[in-house]
Design an enzyme around this catalytic site. Sequence first.
Site, mmCIF file in Angstrom:
data_model
loop_
_atom_site.group_PDB
_atom_site.id
_atom_site.type_symbol
_atom_site.label_atom_id
_atom_site.label_comp_id
_atom_site.label_asym_id
_atom_site.label_seq_id
_atom_site.Cartn_x
_atom_site.Cartn_y
_atom_site.Cartn_z
ATOM 1 N N LYS A 73 -12.373 -4.916 -13.897
ATOM 2 C CA LYS A 73 -13.020 -5.357 -12.653
ATOM 3 C C LYS A 73 -14.369 -4.681 -12.379
ATOM 4 O O LYS A 73 -15.258 -5.303 -11.809
ATOM 5 C CB LYS A 73 -12.081 -5.141 -11.467
ATOM 6 C CG LYS A 73 -10.966 -6.172 -11.402
ATOM 7 C CD LYS A 73 -10.141 -5.965 -10.145
ATOM 8 C CE LYS A 73 -9.237 -7.166 -9.919
ATOM 9 N NZ LYS A 73 -8.548 -7.091 -8.617
ATOM 10 N N GLY A 133 -4.639 2.510 2.130
ATOM 11 C CA GLY A 133 -4.896 2.180 0.725
ATOM 12 C C GLY A 133 -6.342 1.804 0.490
ATOM 13 O O GLY A 133 -6.975 1.144 1.330
ATOM 14 N N THR A 234 0.662 -6.156 1.640
ATOM 15 C CA THR A 234 0.046 -6.890 0.523
ATOM 16 C C THR A 234 1.048 -7.232 -0.584
ATOM 17 O O THR A 234 0.775 -8.082 -1.419
ATOM 18 C CB THR A 234 -1.106 -6.069 -0.100
ATOM 19 O OG1 THR A 234 -0.607 -4.785 -0.449
ATOM 20 C CG2 THR A 234 -2.275 -5.953 0.845
ATOM 21 N N GLN A 265 -6.666 -16.070 -2.523
ATOM 22 C CA GLN A 265 -7.706 -15.516 -3.407
ATOM 23 C C GLN A 265 -7.909 -16.454 -4.594
ATOM 24 O O GLN A 265 -9.029 -16.638 -5.069
ATOM 25 C CB GLN A 265 -7.426 -14.063 -3.831
ATOM 26 C CG GLN A 265 -6.190 -13.814 -4.708
ATOM 27 C CD GLN A 265 -6.353 -14.227 -6.167
ATOM 28 O OE1 GLN A 265 -7.446 -14.180 -6.717
ATOM 29 N NE2 GLN A 265 -5.259 -14.676 -6.778
HETATM 30 P P1 NAD Z 1 -4.167 0.694 -6.697
HETATM 31 O O1 NAD Z 1 -3.388 1.559 -7.605
HETATM 32 O O2 NAD Z 1 -5.538 0.278 -7.073
HETATM 33 O O3 NAD Z 1 -4.256 1.436 -5.261
HETATM 34 C C1 NAD Z 1 -3.104 1.921 -4.637
HETATM 35 C C2 NAD Z 1 -3.461 2.537 -3.285
HETATM 36 O O4 NAD Z 1 -2.267 2.932 -2.635
HETATM 37 C C3 NAD Z 1 -4.303 3.788 -3.377
HETATM 38 O O5 NAD Z 1 -5.137 3.842 -2.242
HETATM 39 C C4 NAD Z 1 -3.262 4.936 -3.351
HETATM 40 O O6 NAD Z 1 -3.808 6.107 -2.805
HETATM 41 C C5 NAD Z 1 -2.216 4.353 -2.442
HETATM 42 N N1 NAD Z 1 -0.835 4.768 -2.752
HETATM 43 C C6 NAD Z 1 -0.179 4.627 -3.927
HETATM 44 N N2 NAD Z 1 1.082 5.059 -3.808
HETATM 45 C C7 NAD Z 1 1.246 5.488 -2.530
HETATM 46 C C8 NAD Z 1 2.334 6.033 -1.805
HETATM 47 N N3 NAD Z 1 3.524 6.254 -2.371
HETATM 48 N N4 NAD Z 1 2.131 6.340 -0.509
HETATM 49 C C9 NAD Z 1 0.934 6.128 0.070
HETATM 50 N N5 NAD Z 1 -0.136 5.622 -0.566
HETATM 51 C C10 NAD Z 1 0.017 5.297 -1.863
HETATM 52 O O7 NAD Z 1 -3.243 -0.562 -6.421
HETATM 53 P P2 NAD Z 1 -3.716 -1.999 -5.883
HETATM 54 O O8 NAD Z 1 -4.136 -2.848 -7.009
HETATM 55 O O9 NAD Z 1 -4.627 -1.792 -4.733
HETATM 56 O O10 NAD Z 1 -2.324 -2.596 -5.369
HETATM 57 C C11 NAD Z 1 -1.747 -2.120 -4.164
HETATM 58 C C12 NAD Z 1 -0.748 -3.163 -3.655
HETATM 59 O O11 NAD Z 1 -1.430 -4.361 -3.339
HETATM 60 C C13 NAD Z 1 0.323 -3.545 -4.669
HETATM 61 O O12 NAD Z 1 1.533 -3.694 -3.974
HETATM 62 C C14 NAD Z 1 -0.108 -4.892 -5.175
HETATM 63 O O13 NAD Z 1 0.996 -5.708 -5.531
HETATM 64 C C15 NAD Z 1 -0.757 -5.453 -3.944
HETATM 65 N N6 NAD Z 1 -1.764 -6.484 -4.236
HETATM 66 C C16 NAD Z 1 -1.599 -7.678 -3.642
HETATM 67 C C17 NAD Z 1 -2.520 -8.676 -3.840
HETATM 68 C C18 NAD Z 1 -2.333 -9.996 -3.171
HETATM 69 O O14 NAD Z 1 -3.085 -10.917 -3.446
HETATM 70 N N7 NAD Z 1 -1.371 -10.109 -2.277
HETATM 71 C C19 NAD Z 1 -3.635 -8.436 -4.653
HETATM 72 C C20 NAD Z 1 -3.783 -7.189 -5.263
HETATM 73 C C21 NAD Z 1 -2.818 -6.220 -5.040
#
Ligand code: NAD
Length: 293
Positions: A73, A133, A234, A265
């Site tokens: 990305k 997050g 999310t 998206q």
């Molecule tokens: P990522 O690894 O890039 O970021 C994770 C974030 O969560 C970071 O800010 C981290 O500090 C925090 N984090 C991780 N574990 C934690 C915990 N136990 N307690 C508190 N904070 C914590 O991940 P991402 O790609 O941003 O994905 C995050 C979530 O979003 C996932 O559940 C993913 O499935 C979801 N997501 C959904 C969509 C959608 O279209 N609905 C798109 C992308 C990601």
Amino acid sequence: MMAQIDGHTILIGLMATPIRHSMSPTMHNNAFAKLGLNYAYLAFEVGNDRLEKAIEAIRILDMRGSNISMPNKQKVIPYLDQLDKSAQLCDAVNTIVNDDGKLTGYTTDGIGFMKSLTDEGLDIRGKKMTLVGAGGAGTPIAIQAALDGVKEIALFNRDDSQWAQAEKNVKTINQETDCHATLHHLENQTELKEAIAASDIYVDATGCGMKPLEDVAVVNDPSWFHQDMIVFDTVYAPRETKLMRIAKQGVVKHVFNGLGMMLEQGAAAFKLWTGKDMPVAYIRQLLFNDAQA
Ligand code: NAD
């Protein structure tokens, strides 16, 4: 059901690794077929090492574009000709559009988040958001919300490898948009509770609630939420997370998973490539057996 592929079929890609699990090819190909569009969407297992050549292939093969996912990305940015505002501020691209050899990078996750709310008749412009997050999901949500007119964002993150990105997001929002963003340590539960109490929407973009953290929620006390707010997780697998159950105990009116965001998206990228609206309700029912609430 696939549309008939012939000599005129326009190719769209998805470049990431690992990628075989992705729902995007099924989503887009079914949408093309439903609308009778002569496009095909294929997933390509591409990591950073072959990314430059893969992006050049978009031009050479006259593909209409591609989705980009991890780990590409950010790495893809130097190979593109321009970025739209949101991709520029997120410093990440999930969609490429090829206009006669000129490649533009977009990020549609934040657009999908905002659209999933308007689909439910909810408008958070001028409102306050508490967001946990700052990763692949949290960053575009924060940036797009700020660009679209959310007034205040209280961003919380753990003291982990994503903290620097959280700092960057807050700085970017305050410098580049009219939104006022503040950064907080997630470990400071008093600040989190106060921020939620003053917010119209609470968004969890942490991955808590999905495997292997299905029994984890950042907020565990239903009384932290108030009735009229939105609680948005999310995560979309499972369809109901621990956070969502807690919010419902607290009789929160609007509780959502990330399925609408995921579909929207994709729909935003679909629109950029084809100029057409993805039949989102049809895809939602077909692939997820999930009619919109
Ligand atoms: P990522 O690894 O890039 O970021 C994770 C974030 O969560 C970071 O800010 C981290 O500090 C925090 N984090 C991780 N574990 C934690 C915990 N136990 N307690 C508190 N904070 C914590 O991940 P991402 O790609 O941003 O994905 C995050 C979530 O979003 C996932 O559940 C993913 O499935 C979801 N997501 C959904 C969509 C959608 O279209 N609905 C798109 C992308 C990601």
